[in-house]
Enzyme design. Sequence first.
Site, PDB file in Angstrom:
ATOM      1  N   GLN A 206      38.500  43.122  17.889  1.00 28.11           N
ATOM      2  CA  GLN A 206      37.936  44.202  17.265  1.00 28.11           C
ATOM      3  C   GLN A 206      37.635  45.179  18.479  1.00 28.11           C
ATOM      4  O   GLN A 206      37.387  46.305  17.993  1.00 28.11           O
ATOM      5  CB  GLN A 206      36.829  43.827  16.495  1.00 28.11           C
ATOM      6  N   PHE A 237      34.738  40.260  11.060  1.00 25.83           N
ATOM      7  CA  PHE A 237      33.186  39.932  10.965  1.00 25.83           C
ATOM      8  C   PHE A 237      32.227  40.046  11.990  1.00 25.83           C
ATOM      9  O   PHE A 237      31.297  39.400  11.962  1.00 25.83           O
ATOM     10  CB  PHE A 237      32.972  38.858   9.792  1.00 25.83           C
ATOM     11  N   GLU A 241      34.844  40.393  18.313  1.00 32.66           N
ATOM     12  CA  GLU A 241      34.096  41.567  19.142  1.00 32.66           C
ATOM     13  C   GLU A 241      34.222  41.092  20.516  1.00 32.66           C
ATOM     14  O   GLU A 241      34.838  41.849  21.483  1.00 32.66           O
ATOM     15  CB  GLU A 241      32.928  41.933  18.806  1.00 32.66           C
ATOM     16  N   ARG A 319      18.235  44.903  16.812  1.00 31.84           N
ATOM     17  CA  ARG A 319      18.497  45.428  15.276  1.00 31.84           C
ATOM     18  C   ARG A 319      17.910  44.670  14.337  1.00 31.84           C
ATOM     19  O   ARG A 319      17.355  45.232  13.382  1.00 31.84           O
ATOM     20  CB  ARG A 319      20.251  45.380  15.042  1.00 31.84           C
ATOM     21  N   ARG A 351      28.634  40.390  10.883  1.00 29.83           N
ATOM     22  CA  ARG A 351      28.410  41.424   9.974  1.00 29.83           C
ATOM     23  C   ARG A 351      26.968  41.794   9.705  1.00 29.83           C
ATOM     24  O   ARG A 351      26.162  40.872   8.982  1.00 29.83           O
ATOM     25  CB  ARG A 351      29.041  41.155   8.734  1.00 29.83           C
ATOM     26  N   THR A 451      23.572  51.008  18.572  1.00 29.65           N
ATOM     27  CA  THR A 451      22.164  51.250  19.091  1.00 29.65           C
ATOM     28  C   THR A 451      22.488  51.121  20.710  1.00 29.65           C
ATOM     29  O   THR A 451      21.429  51.733  21.214  1.00 29.65           O
ATOM     30  CB  THR A 451      21.188  50.085  18.774  1.00 29.65           C
ATOM     31  N   GLU A 722      28.982  46.693   6.471  1.00 30.07           N
ATOM     32  CA  GLU A 722      28.026  45.958   6.851  1.00 30.07           C
ATOM     33  C   GLU A 722      26.982  46.030   5.581  1.00 30.07           C
ATOM     34  O   GLU A 722      26.377  44.825   4.987  1.00 30.07           O
ATOM     35  CB  GLU A 722      27.210  45.925   8.041  1.00 30.07           C
TER      36      GLU A 722
END
Length: 773
Positions: A206, A237, A241, A319, A351, A451, A722
């Site tokens: 990703q 998902f 990453e 988060r 996700r 963020t 998400e």
Amino acid sequence: MPGKLSEIKGAVHADLRHDSAHKHVAGNAVYIDDLPEPKDMLHLYVAMSEKAHATIEKVDLDAVRSAKGVALVLTAGDIPGHNDVSPFAGDDPLLAEKLVEYIGQPIFAVAATGIEAARAAAEKADITYREHPAFTTIDQAMEAGSAIEPMQTMGQGDPDAGLAGAPNRLQGSFRIGGQDHFYLEGQIAFATPQEDGDVHVYSSTQHPSEVQHLVAHVLGRPTNAVTVEVRRMGGGFGGKETHPAIFAALSALAAVKTGRPVKLRLDRDDDMAMTGKRHDFRYDYDVGFDNDGNILGIEIEMAARCGRSTDLSPAINDRAMFHADNCYFLGHSRIKSHRCKTHTVSNTAFRGFGGPQGMLGIEYVIDDMARVLGKDPLALRMANLYGEPGRDVTPYGMTVKDNVAGELMETLARDADYAARREAIRAFNENNKFLKKGMALTPVKFGISFTTTHLNQAGALVHVYADGSVHLNHGGTEMGQGLFVKVAQVVAEEFQIDVDHIKITATTTAKVPNTSATAASSGSDLNGMAALDAARNIKGRLIEFAADKYDCPKDRISFRNNNVYIENKEIAFADLVNQAYLNRISLSATGFYKTPKIHYDRASHKGRPFYYFCYGAAVSEVIIDILTGENRVLRTDILHDVGRSLNPAIDMGQIEGGFIQGMGWLTTEELVFDESGRLRTHAPSTYKIPTASDRPDEMNISLFERGRNVEATIHRSKAVGEPPLMLANSVFLALKDAVASVGDDTCVPTLNAPATAEEILMAVSDMQKKAAE
């Protein structure tokens, strides 16, 4: 939803199939493992630690190197650059040197003529460990004070006074399990050596730019020596990453050292052992409230298992704190977050990125409050929603200006006949001894933006060829979510040409540099705007050329239906493009976008970390067997706000898929680590993702008809990747409602997630004991 804005095929706001849908169905979509294999290609196998926490005292690989078919054995000592593939903290060695900190940590890799030969050779290794005490659970880490960073605190007002003055006060605790990404295409990388020591890597990632940077980092080369490419992933998902850098770097290193192409493809068992999961949480709360259920003060304490290294855990846990309020004004509040270092695999993005855990927690709290007061949980949810000034500021200081949660909930409750069905469920439970039903309606408010502020940028590249066909490239990656077709629709709309004229191309660092991950639900927001910018640059040149050539004011030139209208003259788009080419007009442009208005100070946990919020609501009805714990979702109704959808068909698919994945997280997907820290659920035989038969018997999904983003996003759409996952909170709370029916009206059940059959059975037993007291 609004229909097409024009007659062109594939305009924005139109239903359009996924660009690869027909290929997916026919099995013709090309993934990395489908690429032709050169005859001299090597296969790489990664040998992993068998201990959770130990010093490596001896590594004898002589027998491995001399095994049949082996071309190369890689250890930490073979890395010419930096032995690190962490996203930022510098604490993720590619290959262990002296210390191992989880079972599954890579120690060495074997490149051989076939994967079986590489695996067989690796088994000949002689490794001696000296074991150390291992912290494998949240509780062990908390007791030992083992953390990846200090505890973080967020809040506002005076929670101590709010709690002390409340007429009702309640404390509680529950556990939230992790989740494996279980992408259908596992981790894979395919590296080919190039001239001058450069390397090209196909990576199922990703985040191509990060993989590029880290591969170069490991090789000790500049970033421009590495090209990373990906056309599509078979699911990501969040699991693709940060972790793909491990496999890309190993394959690239082997390719450069041998001068031969190298493929590294994990099997499912190794993939699950070696890669991180959704963070599991311990959630504790202390809440004060009045007799109507209004929250007067609250302290929330969350502890997450982060694993052996930092990875993305600081942002993920931040988060979780951001979403500890969900849709509710908490007022006097304190949110504490512990980030536990454990000797298990480093947990990572998934996700929702921490949001689901924080959001589930406050829903659990409100549900418990309702039980104590003997009220319908929906009434308390409505009472505590964000509202007018004075009730519109989050614990991190952001004003909620786009709140439609109440309207969504009221509409859904009416359309799904919530009140009548709840009474029918009460009657059913009174008349059935062993089968019990439950129901819950829960909302979602999910902030959109990375963020980490600097990640909110994107680039795009658009070529218009002399025949009018268009080549589109951008930094976003396609993992099945439909990003590519949405961005193509944006470009088609701007040029007013059929989307079939636009060639969607693989993401590559050679075309668009320095990109951010396709994550945080921001793929369409960022890349759509960047592509729009590129298309407008070219369109502006075409308008200027046409105005000069035809002696026409620019404002009298318009693009419609595959044509360009120059006052009363109609010219086919392709013809004008060809004329521009013959007159030496540039028909290529880059585009760029950065999200406005966002800012955040992590030291104080205050600011505006999100550009806007997405909203949704779901009501689910379930049934459980109190003798076995078996359960089923009977019906789910969803109303979700996607703004002015770029592609309603794609968005509907994302909503359904997200909900089902969230349902799996909260019901069947149980990660089991034994006392030694070894993952025992590492294959579909023991780790149960939802199947088609687990879908609710009745499922009704609607898009919010009045949806429109108040911010200037791409065509006023909203993100959809998400937020729908958290609609599945309604399933978990419905199961909790069914369990609660076993006791009296004010008895508060304890139910941990995932609510497996065993967990439900234990919760029922606990309720029965409470009722008997």
